[in-house]
Design a protein around this motif. Structure first.
Motif, PDB file in Angstrom:
ATOM      1  N   UNK A 188       0.819  -1.212   0.000  1.00 27.35           N
ATOM      2  CA  UNK A 188       0.000   0.000   0.000  1.00 27.35           C
ATOM      3  C   UNK A 188       0.855   1.265   0.000  1.00 27.35           C
ATOM      4  N   UNK A 189       2.153   1.119  -0.162  1.00 20.97           N
ATOM      5  CA  UNK A 189       3.039   2.285  -0.140  1.00 20.97           C
ATOM      6  C   UNK A 189       3.048   2.928  -1.521  1.00 20.97           C
ATOM      7  N   UNK A 190       2.028   3.695  -1.817  1.00 25.37           N
ATOM      8  CA  UNK A 190       1.913   4.352  -3.111  1.00 25.37           C
ATOM      9  C   UNK A 190       2.768   5.608  -3.138  1.00 25.37           C
ATOM     10  N   UNK A 191       3.450   5.817  -4.225  1.00 28.26           N
ATOM     11  CA  UNK A 191       4.282   7.001  -4.348  1.00 28.26           C
ATOM     12  C   UNK A 191       3.407   8.223  -4.572  1.00 28.26           C
ATOM     13  N   UNK A 192       3.757   9.314  -3.909  1.00 21.30           N
ATOM     14  CA  UNK A 192       2.993  10.555  -4.008  1.00 21.30           C
ATOM     15  C   UNK A 192       3.926  11.674  -4.412  1.00 21.30           C
ATOM     16  N   UNK A 193       3.563  12.387  -5.445  1.00 17.11           N
ATOM     17  CA  UNK A 193       4.340  13.527  -5.910  1.00 17.11           C
ATOM     18  C   UNK A 193       3.489  14.774  -5.767  1.00 17.11           C
ATOM     19  N   UNK A 195      -5.364   5.249  -1.269  1.00 22.13           N
ATOM     20  CA  UNK A 195      -5.877   3.895  -1.463  1.00 22.13           C
ATOM     21  C   UNK A 195      -5.507   3.446  -2.870  1.00 22.13           C
ATOM     22  N   UNK A 196      -5.572   2.131  -3.089  1.00 18.44           N
ATOM     23  CA  UNK A 196      -5.098   1.574  -4.351  1.00 18.44           C
ATOM     24  C   UNK A 196      -6.154   1.544  -5.439  1.00 18.44           C
ATOM     25  N   UNK A 197      -7.430   1.742  -5.114  1.00 18.99           N
ATOM     26  CA  UNK A 197      -8.514   1.667  -6.103  1.00 18.99           C
ATOM     27  C   UNK A 197      -9.483   2.825  -5.890  1.00 18.99           C
ATOM     28  N   UNK A 242     -19.010   9.409   0.879  1.00 19.14           N
ATOM     29  CA  UNK A 242     -17.893   8.531   1.205  1.00 19.14           C
ATOM     30  C   UNK A 242     -17.291   7.939  -0.073  1.00 19.14           C
ATOM     31  N   UNK A 243     -18.124   7.678  -1.064  1.00 18.16           N
ATOM     32  CA  UNK A 243     -17.619   7.209  -2.356  1.00 18.16           C
ATOM     33  C   UNK A 243     -16.749   8.275  -3.015  1.00 18.16           C
ATOM     34  N   UNK A 244     -17.166   9.539  -2.903  1.00 21.20           N
ATOM     35  CA  UNK A 244     -16.382  10.641  -3.457  1.00 21.20           C
ATOM     36  C   UNK A 244     -15.046  10.760  -2.729  1.00 21.20           C
ATOM     37  N   UNK A 245     -15.058  10.624  -1.419  1.00 17.75           N
ATOM     38  CA  UNK A 245     -13.815  10.730  -0.644  1.00 17.75           C
ATOM     39  C   UNK A 245     -12.847   9.611  -1.018  1.00 17.75           C
ATOM     40  N   UNK A 246     -13.363   8.434  -1.317  1.00 22.08           N
ATOM     41  CA  UNK A 246     -12.473   7.349  -1.721  1.00 22.08           C
ATOM     42  C   UNK A 246     -11.803   7.671  -3.058  1.00 22.08           C
ATOM     43  N   UNK A 247     -12.561   8.276  -3.976  1.00 21.76           N
ATOM     44  CA  UNK A 247     -11.954   8.683  -5.247  1.00 21.76           C
ATOM     45  C   UNK A 247     -10.829   9.685  -4.992  1.00 21.76           C
ATOM     46  N   UNK A 248     -11.051  10.622  -4.087  1.00 20.35           N
ATOM     47  CA  UNK A 248     -10.024  11.614  -3.764  1.00 20.35           C
ATOM     48  C   UNK A 248      -8.801  10.952  -3.136  1.00 20.35           C
ATOM     49  N   UNK A 249      -9.018   9.958  -2.303  1.00 25.91           N
ATOM     50  CA  UNK A 249      -7.893   9.235  -1.702  1.00 25.91           C
ATOM     51  C   UNK A 249      -7.109   8.474  -2.769  1.00 25.91           C
ATOM     52  N   UNK A 250      -7.815   7.944  -3.747  1.00 22.42           N
ATOM     53  CA  UNK A 250      -7.145   7.269  -4.858  1.00 22.42           C
ATOM     54  C   UNK A 250      -6.349   8.280  -5.687  1.00 22.42           C
ATOM     55  N   UNK A 251      -6.920   9.458  -5.906  1.00 22.43           N
ATOM     56  CA  UNK A 251      -6.219  10.509  -6.641  1.00 22.43           C
ATOM     57  C   UNK A 251      -4.954  10.914  -5.904  1.00 22.43           C
ATOM     58  N   UNK A 252      -5.009  10.971  -4.575  1.00 26.80           N
ATOM     59  CA  UNK A 252      -3.840  11.372  -3.783  1.00 26.80           C
ATOM     60  C   UNK A 252      -2.655  10.434  -4.048  1.00 26.80           C
ATOM     61  N   UNK A 253      -2.925   9.165  -4.200  1.00 30.90           N
ATOM     62  CA  UNK A 253      -1.843   8.219  -4.432  1.00 30.90           C
ATOM     63  C   UNK A 253      -1.431   8.056  -5.876  1.00 30.90           C
ATOM     64  N   UNK A 269     -14.999  -0.875 -15.346  1.00 26.69           N
ATOM     65  CA  UNK A 269     -16.234  -1.211 -14.656  1.00 26.69           C
ATOM     66  C   UNK A 269     -15.982  -1.880 -13.314  1.00 26.69           C
ATOM     67  N   UNK A 270     -14.719  -2.132 -12.991  1.00 24.89           N
ATOM     68  CA  UNK A 270     -14.395  -2.890 -11.797  1.00 24.89           C
ATOM     69  C   UNK A 270     -13.884  -1.975 -10.703  1.00 24.89           C
ATOM     70  N   UNK A 271     -14.081  -2.417  -9.460  1.00 22.65           N
ATOM     71  CA  UNK A 271     -13.568  -1.640  -8.333  1.00 22.65           C
ATOM     72  C   UNK A 271     -12.060  -1.723  -8.263  1.00 22.65           C
TER      73      UNK A 271
END
Length: 418
Positions: A16-21, A210-212, A271-282, A410-412
């Motif tokens: 889960x160690x996604x690189x962040x720039x 998050x990864x997805x 909460x679905x929107x926040x997960x997308x933002x967390x995915x964008x962060x990574x 179409x997949x999570x």
């Protein structure tokens, strides 16, 4: 249950160690007062005012009763080079056009827009054929002509005429701001600055990645069915995410899902929107890469999502086929549009576009000249695809579901490309 924390493991799991720039850019002022105190931003505002006065955008007139006066505001943006370094500071004066009244300030509206597919097509052509690319950033572009109706605006904040402070600005010509940028060299389309600004605006800049973009199961939320407290905020964030899909196709399905609840979002939807933002962060470094070795042949993948239909019956089989075929018709229309663009530019195609689909029944419908009775309610879509195939302007091919590129969105769990 034994967890990592209980056995004393505090090192992050590499999985889960996604690189962040996070690009470093000067902060954009939140108010006119802050901008006026900064010499660099103040100079940018002066440049904008000089251009407006030089082009005789407006004249000052006395305020009269019955005038519909619209306001104006300053927009501050940092312009960056392709490597993320600062190019210049840009201050734009924009009128609050949403306060105009039809029949008083305007008679009709027209907004010139361009399809994202057109932009990507032209950039792909330039890359493959080795055309030279130039970055163009026009400070001010003015229409050649005059307005048919009188539009009155308050004087710009911080730059009101000291001799006529209570006069209004009457527009003479209309100013339209344009911008266009492209990364030189091997073209890589990215919106990393836009993503960072979005995370900063939503106070998600320090969130855990998050990864997805979507969860395989609905998260546990307190009062999930309760209406979200700020509908406007929800719509603003989702609208911003829609623009982000221009260079992030991996977000398309997730963003489309949250867009369906614009009218009445709940806590679960947010909460679905926040997960997308967390995915964008990574995934700030992701984008669309256009390679010089790319082929100019047109290929498309069409698929439909069946996550909403868990039980399979004969009726469902026909629903599958119908939806798959409608998806093929939509994809065929997009291919036709791109073919017209290439034709207008003067680029010939060595072969007809190829449309891949993983549904054999839908493929059979596209080549079978006999119109089945149960296809009458989708006759328009049927005739459109069937005509393209019959004329030889479209080829349809089967692709296994395991190789279906369109199905990945179409997949999570998404494999992030580009």
């Amino acid at each position: 249950m034994t967890t990592r924390s209980r056995v004393g493991i505090v090192k992050p799991n590499p999985k889960y160690a996604l690189s962040v720039i996070t690009p470093s850019t000067p902060p954009e002022p939140k108010s006119v007062k802050v901008a006026l105190r900064d010499p660099s931003w103040h100079a940018a505002m002066k440049d904008e005012m000089h251009a407006l006065h030089h082009n005789n955008t407006w004249t000052l007139v006395p305020r009269q009763p019955g005038m519909n006066v619209i306001g104006c505001r300053w927009i501050f943006k940092t312009k960056l080079h392709s490597d993320g370094s600062l190019d210049r500071l840009k201050a734009r004066l924009v009128a609050k056009g949403y306060n105009q009244r039809e029949g008083v300030d305007f008679l009709e509206t027209f907004s010139p827009v361009i399809r994202p597919a057109t932009i990507r097509t032209v950039l792909t052509l330039a890359t493959v054929k080795g055309w030279s690319l130039r970055q163009l950033d026009v400070k001010n572009a003015f229409l050649h002509g005059y307005l048919d109706t009188a539009v009155f605006m308050d004087q710009p904040p911080g730059f009101a005429d000291s001799t006529l402070p209570h006069h209004l600005s009457r527009f003479v010509s209309l100013c339209v701001q344009h911008w266009f940028s492209v990364s030189l060299g091997g073209i890589f389309l990215s919106q990393s600055k836009y993503m960072s600004d979005l995370l900063h605006h939503t106070t998600m800049l320090d969130c855990k990645p998050v990864a997805t973009p979507m969860a395989s199961k609905q998260p546990c939320v307190a009062d999930p069915d309760s209406p979200y407290k700020d509908v406007t905020e929800y719509r603003q964030i989702v609208g911003t995410l829609q623009y982000l899909t221009l260079t992030r196709p991996d977000l398309s399905y997730a963003v489309n899902s949250v867009c369906q609840y614009m009218h009445a979002p709940t806590n679960a939807h947010y909460q679905m929107v926040k997960r997308i933002l967390r995915y964008v962060k990574g995934t700030l470094s992701l984008g669309v890469r256009i390679l010089r070795e790319s082929s100019l042949d047109l290929y498309a993948f069409s698929d439909a999502d069946w996550a909403w239909l868990p039980n399979y019956t004969a009726l469902h089989h026909w629903l599958f086929t119908e939806a798959e075929y409608r998806a093929m018709a939509s994809t065929a229309a997009e291919l036709t549009w791109i073919s017209f663009i290439l034709r207008d530019i003067g680029v010939s195609q060595a072969q007809p576009p190829v449309l891949f689909c993983d549904n054999l029944s839908a493929l059979h419908m596209s080549v079978n000249p006999v119109l089945h009775a149960r296809t009458k309610h989708i006759a328009i879509d049927y005739h459109f695809v069937r005509e393209k195939v019959a004329l030889g302007s479209l080829l349809t091919r089967f692709v296994p579901s395991s190789l279906q590129i369109a199905g990945s969105v179409h997949q999570a769990v998404v494999t992030c490309c580009v």
